[in-house]
Motif scaffolding. Structure first.
Motif, PDB file in Angstrom:
ATOM      1  N   PRO A 310      -3.504 -10.034 -13.571  1.00 20.61           N
ATOM      2  CA  PRO A 310      -3.495  -9.005 -14.425  1.00 20.61           C
ATOM      3  C   PRO A 310      -4.751  -8.106 -14.268  1.00 20.61           C
ATOM      4  O   PRO A 310      -5.913  -8.538 -14.195  1.00 20.61           O
ATOM      5  N   GLY A 311      -4.706  -6.859 -14.333  1.00 20.54           N
ATOM      6  CA  GLY A 311      -5.795  -5.918 -14.181  1.00 20.54           C
ATOM      7  C   GLY A 311      -6.272  -5.787 -12.673  1.00 20.54           C
ATOM      8  O   GLY A 311      -7.079  -5.071 -12.509  1.00 20.54           O
ATOM      9  N   GLU A 312      -5.415  -6.196 -11.926  1.00 21.69           N
ATOM     10  CA  GLU A 312      -5.763  -5.755 -10.538  1.00 21.69           C
ATOM     11  C   GLU A 312      -4.975  -4.978  -9.739  1.00 21.69           C
ATOM     12  O   GLU A 312      -3.786  -4.473  -9.950  1.00 21.69           O
ATOM     13  N   ALA A 313      -5.732  -4.318  -8.569  1.00 22.88           N
ATOM     14  CA  ALA A 313      -4.888  -3.222  -7.916  1.00 22.88           C
ATOM     15  C   ALA A 313      -4.995  -3.956  -6.586  1.00 22.88           C
ATOM     16  O   ALA A 313      -5.872  -4.378  -5.875  1.00 22.88           O
ATOM     17  N   VAL A 314      -3.529  -4.270  -6.318  1.00 23.17           N
ATOM     18  CA  VAL A 314      -3.453  -4.868  -4.859  1.00 23.17           C
ATOM     19  C   VAL A 314      -2.594  -3.882  -4.031  1.00 23.17           C
ATOM     20  O   VAL A 314      -1.543  -3.240  -4.546  1.00 23.17           O
ATOM     21  N   ALA A 315      -2.722  -4.031  -2.781  1.00 18.86           N
ATOM     22  CA  ALA A 315      -1.986  -2.963  -1.958  1.00 18.86           C
ATOM     23  C   ALA A 315      -1.141  -3.951  -1.103  1.00 18.86           C
ATOM     24  O   ALA A 315      -1.546  -5.152  -0.618  1.00 18.86           O
ATOM     25  N   VAL A 316       0.043  -3.659  -0.441  1.00 16.83           N
ATOM     26  CA  VAL A 316       0.493  -3.829   0.654  1.00 16.83           C
ATOM     27  C   VAL A 316       0.544  -2.761   1.815  1.00 16.83           C
ATOM     28  O   VAL A 316       1.124  -1.793   1.444  1.00 16.83           O
ATOM     29  N   ALA A 317      -0.033  -2.941   2.846  1.00 16.01           N
ATOM     30  CA  ALA A 317      -0.194  -2.105   3.847  1.00 16.01           C
ATOM     31  C   ALA A 317       0.602  -2.196   5.115  1.00 16.01           C
ATOM     32  O   ALA A 317       0.857  -3.450   5.362  1.00 16.01           O
ATOM     33  N   GLY A 318       1.504  -1.314   5.542  1.00 19.11           N
ATOM     34  CA  GLY A 318       2.380  -1.600   6.440  1.00 19.11           C
ATOM     35  C   GLY A 318       3.029  -0.078   7.109  1.00 19.11           C
ATOM     36  O   GLY A 318       3.021   0.612   6.050  1.00 19.11           O
TER      37      GLY A 318
END
Lengths: 522, 393
Positions: A310-318
């Motif tokens: 919660p409250g996190e910014a996560v990225a999936v880079a591809g």
């Protein structure tokens, strides 16, 4: 700054002397007005033989209008278009093609059901006694593709080919038409990285053969890699034309943006400063906002596991084609999964139900805004409330006043440059994306999946989108960014790297090794 | 440089709902068409503008009007319903058979409508769950409904002699023909549903972009099945009206009515790609076609040339409303725009008062007038205020 033939020679690679030979393509005072709004005013431009000219500008700068005029799709309101010094009048794209100008749009104009050979020679199939001479056709097509360095089975149907090869067919058409000028409008937007290199190889060989190239892209790196000179347009006006060797990329951005200097996140990315999109620390005491556990689909994704607190910014880079777009669709339920679980706030989501995902508080800004995110012929307001009509309705009856109030407010807070009654189809890409964003704000989503959130969006609008994401995080929302723009992924608290449908690495924002990450992508 | 001008702002709130019910300007071609047709009709036959004849036009048009509303509800989802004529025929037979077995007319009506609604629901199911294109799914239903109607009637037509039934669907109330009351009520109800309910809004969204609607969590399947069910139900009502008018049930009734209904919706500005138009404009489209037929009847034109003229006029109308006739349409609208400033004083002080109106200006002004009638009939105060608030052209 404006180019007359005399000012231009610096960037020219071919031997043609512009003082002797007229430019392959020239625009003189070209203007275009749409319903009283000036999209292009008095633009002068010269493209010389064997030269690649990059066209830079934000959305709405007039690039696409210019392409439409040169390609004959629309007439100019005033001004002249000259091909090799001869004033032309284009009433249709066919006129423009006949004059030696070939335009390749992002949406390719191939006929998917026909063979490669037929596509290349569509307008003049070789004939023998009134019938198509297939032998000659195939041989010619093979030859044309061969000169471009492509080995494609010319009898294959175009729809069975990968995108890069379909693009090669477009270029082969241009070669076959003996085009003197080739316009490319965002040719790499949907192209995998390795194919970009191949495309550039072809374009360079065209250049060497004396063909002029007008290259339009949001990707500055590419423009600088290929082009001899760049022209910057802003608000429909010609701002500058300079050799790429004399205008740095930073300066080019500054010219595109104008007085509104590049600042904020994009600027920070450009300067390599701190570029965290999330200013808050994620809360770990609660269940993950979004958890993907060993998810597999029918062929593309294998055992993908991802957690967003919660409250996190996560990225999936591809990179494009690595399975990143399928992953977003699987999580949101638009694409069925074969195994694995998706949990939102600790609760399981059923497979294949966007409705369930939305109810659980998930919103998705899809890659294909126009096809998946918006109803283009409905007004902004109706699009904003679409995912949660209950908020402006009681007992199934719409309260149009409440809808008006809500959308007025969203238009203001998201600074959407349009009235709530304007049809979404008439908005620029950046504003359309803001409408999609507003749709999920109306739906009161707590977790947003952002697929390529700034693709095809100009720099200023990009920053505004990032600002909205930041605001959303400030209010306690969680974000999963799925992007092929590495700099965009690097702004997040954590970055997963996806390649060939599998998670191949994971980094925290503070210890990201850019080079290591890039090497994982391949 | 931004499109965010004051004018856009002003247009905003109106557009919120207005571009769904579509601002007046978008109705212009069809309203102008009605004006032209009326002028032509009046000049061709002194009988055209008599009360009896106008009454005749709306009564004759009532069955198609009801079907057009149902057809519109399906077309707005980017579908099509070819089965409505056959379902209407089935309705005439089912109600006639039931009443010939001394079933009370109320129960006969209820059963008939249930059967027709079910036929529609099956259409919807075939389209959305079985993945059969609307054209084929409803074409199949056309055959099935017609076949059942034929089997149920078991021979030639069945006479209906229930007085209450005939009176209810084709009598008069307070001097107004019941058929007309029925279609006006249906038109108003569905006009309101499309504009003021979440269901209606969702149908526009589904027709405009089904994928985006699905990804926004809209109940696409449920709504599409509902849309086809409504079309079936309204085909049932149309069938009951037909049965009462003719006093019989027969599998041969209603043939070709589906095409009239489609033509009505399309002439009224609906797009077969979905997402556009209103139920009201579909009815107006149908009445326009009916008026043209009426004029040709008055002139004693034979049936065959009538077909040719009607077909050509439908093509022209669609060219102007939703085809590439945009330039002509804009020119028409521009004409209206130049007349509009002279509009506020109601006492007819037209543009350049004193000067005789040109024929084209007459068309424009009478189109204007018929719009006023139209909006008073169907729309609310809010639409009027939105028109009042629209910027002067």
């Amino acid at each position: 700054m404006t180019t007359g033939p005399a000012a231009a020679p610096t960037g020219i690679t071919s031997g043609a002397d512009p003082n002797v030979f007229p430019a392959a393509l020239s625009l003189r005072g070209v203007s275009k007005t749409y319903a009283g709004v000036r999209a292009l005013s008095g633009v002068d431009l010269d493209v010389h033989a064997g030269e690649a000219l990059g066209l830079l500008g934000q959305n709405g700068a007039g690039k696409s209008t210019l392409v439409k005029i040169v390609s004959g799709a629309e007439p100019a309101s005033s001004g002249r278009v000259l091909v090799s010094g001869t004033p032309m009048r284009f009433n249709s794209p066919a006129d423009s093609q006949a004059a030696g100008i070939y335009t390749i749009y992002q949406e390719l104009s191939v006929v998917p059901q026909l063979s490669v050979a037929e596509n290349i020679y569509l307008s003049d199939l070789p004939r023998r006694r009134g019938r198509v001479d297939w032998k000659v056709l195939r041989a010619k097509a093979r030859e044309t593709l061969g000169t471009l360095g492509f080995d494609i089975d010319v009898e294959k149907r175009v729809r069975d080919l990968p995108l890069a090869q379909q693009q090669a067919i477009e270029i082969a058409k241009a070669v076959h038409h003996k085009s003197k000028v080739v316009l490319l409008d965002e040719p790499t937007a949907t192209l995998p990285q390795r194919d970009v290199a191949k495309l550039f190889e072809i374009l360079r060989s065209l250049k060497a053969a004396g063909v002029s190239i007008v290259y339009i892209s949001h990707r500055l790196d590419e423009v600088y890699e290929l082009c001899d000179r760049v022209t910057v347009l802003r608000d429909g006006q010609h701002i500058a034309t300079q050799p790429t060797s004399e205008l740095s990329q930073d300066d080019a951005v500054r010219l595109m943006v104008g007085d509104r200097l590049a600042s904020g996140l994009v600027g920070q990315v450009a300067t390599g400063g701190s570029n965290r999109i999330n200013l808050n620390s994620p809360r770990s005491e609660r269940a993950p906002a979004l958890e993907v556990a060993e998810l597999s689909d029918d062929g593309v994704l294998h055992n993908v596991s991802i957690t967003v607190m919660p409250g996190e910014a996560v990225a999936v880079a591809g990179l494009v084609g690595s399975g990143q777009s399928e992953l977003a669709a699987c999580i949101f339920g638009s694409r069925p999964r074969v195994s694995g679980r998706v949990l939102v706030d600790g609760k399981d989501l059923p497979t294949g139900s966007p409705q369930a995902a939305i109810r659980a508080g998930v919103g998705w800004l899809p890659e294909e805004r126009k096809h998946q995110g918006l109803v283009l012929n409905m007004p902004v307001a109706a699009n904003l409330t679409m995912a949660n009509l209950r908020r402006v309705a009681s007992l199934g009856l719409l309260r149009l006043r409440a809808e008006e109030r809500l959308s007025d407010e969203l238009v203001r807070t998201l600074s959407i440059k349009a009235g709530p009654g304007q049809k979404v189809g008439s908005l620029s890409g950046g504003n359309q994306q803001k409408v999609v964003f507003g749709k999920w704000l109306t739906a009161m989503s707590t977790t947003l999946i952002l697929s390529e959130p700034t693709r095809g969006i100009d720099i200023a609008a990009k920053e505004e989108i990032y600002r909205e994401v930041r605001k959303f995080l400030d209010k306690g929302g969680s974000v999963l960014v799925i992007s092929s723009e590495i700099d965009e992924a690097l702004m997040c608290d954590r970055v997963y790297v996806i390649a060939r449908g599998t998670i191949v690495g994971q980094f925290r924002h503070d210890d990201i090794e850019r080079d290591q990450l890039l090497s994982l992508l391949r | 440089m931004t499109p965010n001008t004051n004018e856009e702002r002003n247009r905003g709130p109106a557009g919120t709902a207005g571009s769904l019910l579509q601002p007046f300007a978008r109705h212009l071609p069809i309203l102008a068409g009605i004006a032209i047709v009326s002028i032509v009709g009046a000049s061709l036959s002194p009988f055209f503008l008599t009360e009896a004849n106008l009454r005749n036009i709306v009564i004759t048009g009532s069955v198609v009007s009801v079907l057009a509303v149902g057809q519109f509800i399906v077309i707005v989802t980017a579908g099509i319903d070819l089965s409505v004529g056959a379902v209407a025929a089935l309705a005439t037979v089912v109600s006639a058979v039931l009443m010939s077995h001394d079933v009370s007319p109320l129960i006969a009506i209820a059963v008939t409508l249930a059967v027709c609604g079910l036929a529609g629901a099956i259409n919807g199911f075939l389209v959305i769950h079985a993945g059969i294109t609307p054209f084929i799914a409803t074409l199949g239903m056309l055959g099935i409904a017609q076949g059942f109607a034929y089997l149920i009637q078991n021979g030639t037509f069945i006479v209906i002699d229930n007085r209450w039934f005939i009176g209810f669907f084709s009598g008069e109330t307070g001097g107004l023909p019941n058929q007309v009351i029925i279609f006006v009520v249906i038109m108003a109800v569905f006009g309101a549903i499309m504009r003021w309910t979440a269901f209606g809004r969702q149908l526009y969204a589904i027709g405009g972009n089904a994928e985006a609607a699905r990804l926004s969590g809209l109940p696409v399947k449920k709504n599409v099945v509902a849309a086809y069910s409504i079309s079936g139900l309204l085909a049932g009502i149309a069938g009951l009206m037909l049965a009462a008018q003719l006093g019989e049930g027969s599998s041969l009734l209603g043939q070709g009515l589906e095409l009239d209904a489609i033509a009505a919706a399309v002439v009224g500005g609906a797009s077969l790609f979905g997402g556009l138009g209103t139920p009201v404009s579909a009815v107006i489209g149908g009445l326009l076609i009916g008026t043209i037929s009426n004029i040709m009847n008055l002139r004693g034109i034979a049936a065959e040339p009538q077909l040719i003229i009607k077909g050509a006029l439908i093509l022209l109308a669609v060219y102007l409303t939703s085809g590439r006739g945009g330039d002509v349409r804009r020119r028409l609208q521009g004409l209206l725009g130049s007349v509009q400033p002279g509009r506020p004083p109601q006492n007819g002080s037209g543009p350049g008062s004193g000067a005789p109106l040109s024929a084209r200006e007459q068309v424009a002004t009478s189109a204007d007038a018929s719009d006023r009638d139209d909006s008073e009939r169907v729309a609310s105060g809010s639409e009027k205020s939105e028109r009042a608030g629209s910027p002067p052209a």
